[in-house]
Write an enzyme that holds these catalytic residues in place. Sequence first.
Site, PDB file in Angstrom:
ATOM      1  N   LYS A 114       0.857  -1.188   0.000  1.00  0.00           N
ATOM      2  CA  LYS A 114       0.000   0.000   0.000  1.00  0.00           C
ATOM      3  C   LYS A 114       0.889   1.231   0.000  1.00  0.00           C
ATOM      4  O   LYS A 114       2.042   1.183   0.461  1.00  0.00           O
ATOM      5  CB  LYS A 114      -0.901   0.017   1.249  1.00  0.00           C
ATOM      6  CG  LYS A 114      -2.199   0.797   1.070  1.00  0.00           C
ATOM      7  CD  LYS A 114      -3.216   0.029   0.234  1.00  0.00           C
ATOM      8  CE  LYS A 114      -4.520   0.798   0.103  1.00  0.00           C
ATOM      9  NZ  LYS A 114      -5.522   0.029  -0.658  1.00  0.00           N
ATOM     10  N   ASP A 154      -6.846   4.427  -4.941  1.00  0.00           N
ATOM     11  CA  ASP A 154      -7.518   4.270  -3.657  1.00  0.00           C
ATOM     12  C   ASP A 154      -8.191   5.617  -3.403  1.00  0.00           C
ATOM     13  O   ASP A 154      -8.415   6.395  -4.334  1.00  0.00           O
ATOM     14  CB  ASP A 154      -6.509   3.877  -2.558  1.00  0.00           C
ATOM     15  CG  ASP A 154      -7.179   3.416  -1.265  1.00  0.00           C
ATOM     16  OD1 ASP A 154      -7.801   2.343  -1.282  1.00  0.00           O
ATOM     17  OD2 ASP A 154      -7.110   4.139  -0.260  1.00  0.00           O
TER      18      ASP A 154
END
Length: 459
Positions: A114, A154
């Site tokens: 991430k 995201d």
Amino acid sequence: MSAQPLEPEFQQAHDEVVSSLRDSTLFQVAPKYEKVLPIIAVPERIIQFRVTWENDKGEQEVAPGFRVQYNSAKGPYKGGLRFHPTVNLSILKFLGFEQIFKNALTGLDMGGGKGGLCVDLKGRSDKEIRRICYAFMRELSRHIGPDTDVPAGDIGVGGREVGYLFGAYRAYQNRWEGVLTGKGLNWGGSLIRPEATGYGVIYFAEAMIEYATKGQESFKGKRVTISGSGNVAQYAALKVIELGGTVVSLSDSKGCVIFEDGVTAEQVTAIQEAKIRFKSLEQILGEYSVFSGSKTKYLTGERPWTHVGKVDIALPCATENEVSGAEAEHLVKAGVKFVAEGSNMGCTQEAVHTFENTRKAASSHDTVWYVGGKASNLGGVLVSGLEMAQNSQRLTWTREDVDKELKRGMINCFHDSLAAAKKYSDESNTSTLPSLVKGANLASFIKVADAMFDQGDVF
């Protein structure tokens, strides 16, 4: 392995996985797996870097950028980039840690990672956002690649930002390759990718309903409360409407909207159009004629859970920890039977305990079957994996083919989680529904742990 004291989100995600594993019989049946816990908790690599750009006023701005490359035993690091003022290392470690297991549950060859940038894009021009993306990718491009690390979008990183990031990567590395997913359809993207997470959570919840009711019920006729109004919530709502359910709520960071008669597909489309321009739900209700005359109620600063009346299904689709213990208790009293997360770690630990306790009480008419986002919201990364496959083939699959693979993958994830929960359950009451929280953690952990043993990461 314990997280750092200033990493509460990561600590919560870590403890939830460890608790599920320890509450099962896995370590009694196969003690070797306990050795994996302290190894898998530490990221393989954390990259932090300075991102600096010139804003539209001619001033220089700077923000910290991150990429947490957590685990590559199952494949290249895979996980989104978040551009938001709340971005910090704890949140990215929590998301990256979850991503390891979520990606394993897809059945595809993807590791977990991430990244992001601590910045607020609201109010900035397209030109400035382009400069931010190019500045961010200037450093990130050194550390990613189609066989190393494949980021996606995201929160704060949609199609526009992915386009700028891809253009920057291509310019800096002089290569056109599948290094990002969520790309435009004209240059390597996949059909169904925008819809994937929202559709996926519905396909998973469909499988839950079918199993729990022995095929007697579906979304048809069900009242469904959804939080959020971004990509995930929008497509989840559209799929519920398509399946004959009634969506009674949406929300954003400023408040929530209660739709007494259910939101319509036309209203969701209006929200999609307005959210691209960062409009709030309150503004949208006042500006779009499609809402005039409908029975809607806007509640400033509220989440929907305690305001929706009787509901059958709850789908948290906004952000982490958006359902508290008290709100979970209210949902139980409101008749909710199924809770599936479209967001990452959408329920607090208190909320999870509330739902799980009702499940264990098999005789209770208030039984709730809950699943966390690790399993139910993996549709996005599943289709991202399919996008990677299409890029490798230099092909674009049809919408029907991608949707078929998405649904198949979500149903397989449900059955894998169910099977693991049954196999390693330590619950004496066999008449209760199996814990999908434990099942998802067990199934995914075993897949990753086996790969780590095979490759010598754990010995």
